[in-house]
Design a protein around this motif. Structure first.
Motif: not given
Length: 297
Positions: A22-27, A64-66
């Motif tokens: 979810g984080i990666a796709y939204r990014m 994942v965020t980085r």
């Protein structure tokens, strides 16, 4: 009964995988890119020493965020050279999910919302998502991004202002959204411009994404009459060949359009509850690979 030989670390990662995706796709807005980031995180997780970690979730969210920030920075140049407007790859479901799964998907995932996120810088986007969507404390966001809490608060504040300015937050129930979409599809199938116009807000915008692969609009289309004419014109150009199929697009009611039985676009709508205020039509075939290419029964 066969004993489960899966290591605890794999179970931990599997439990967190939906959140990480979810984080990666939204990014990133592209399913394959998001999955690549999550897979890279898994490889680092699997090779690492988990026993010394205070929080597996914090560690994995950080990685994942980085990774997503780095990939988004690299993609910025490509997106600036993109032909026309860039919309996210739609996540399409033909069947209704359970209310619980639907709520998880729909949380700030709409195409309209992600369209606005494209205006944010990578770190600003990450700070905004982590704080406003995934409910991380500012101290967590600061540690994750390697910045001060004050800097993160400022980034989130600026992003919030930008998002609110371009897409005022309006709470629209799913039933109202679905009902308005059903009326719109009925009007679009009828080919009556007046019926379509009655459902469109005066400030409506239509954004098309063909990516240079298929014809699409290079400018944002405005105007009730012009947009209604586009849907009426499809029926006039392809008599008896245009079909609409309701679908869930990024967690919200949307639709697929088929011409002569072949997928032409996936479309999402934004609404204020009584009128349609935005239509987002993805036509780039590269972004529709995961959508049924022929009209489902």
């Amino acid at each position: 009964m066969t004993a489960d030989t899966t290591p605890p670390s794999a179970h931990t990662f599997a439990a967190l995988r939906p959140r990480l995706f979810g984080i990666a796709y939204r990014m990133l807005g592209i399913r394959a890119d998001a999955e690549d980031v999550v897979q890279d995180a898994w490889l680092r997780w699997d090779r690492g020493e988990q026993s010394s970690l205070q929080s597996a979730e914090a560690w994995l969210v950080t990685i994942v965020t980085r990774l997503a920030i780095d990939r988004l920075r690299a993609a910025k140049a490509e997106r600036e050279a993109y032909v026309g407007w860039w919309l996210p790859e739609p996540l399409v479901e033909l069947d209704e999910r359970t209310p619980e799964a639907q709520a998880e998907l729909a949380g700030e995932l709409s195409v309209a919302f992600m369209w606005v996120l494209e205006r944010l810088a990578p770190e600003e986007r990450a700070a905004f998502l982590l704080r406003q969507v995934f409910d991380h404390d500012y101290s967590e966001v600061a540690a994750l991004l390697g910045k001060s809490e004050a800097a993160c608060r400022q980034m989130v504040h600026r992003a919030q202002q930008r998002v609110q300015q371009e897409q005022p937050r309006q709470q629209v129930g799913r039933d109202a959204h679905r009902s308005l979409l059903a009326k719109f599809l009925e009007a679009a199938r009828s080919g009556q411009p007046d019926a379509i116009q009655a459902l469109l807000a005066e400030n409506i915008e239509l954004v098309g994404d063909g990516g240079g692969k298929v014809p699409s609009f290079l400018e944002i289309v405005h105007g009730v009459e012009r947009i209604a004419e586009l849907y009426w014109g499809m029926l006039a150009k392809f008599p008896g060949q245009v079909a609409y199929r309701g679908a869930t697009v990024n967690g919200e009611p949307g639709f697929l359009r088929y011409v002569n039985g072949k997928l032409e676009s996936a479309q999402a709508i934004r609404t204020d509850g009584s009128r349609i205020t935005g239509i987002y039509a993805v036509r780039n075939p590269d972004k529709l690979a995961g959508v049924p290419q022929t009209l489902p029964a």
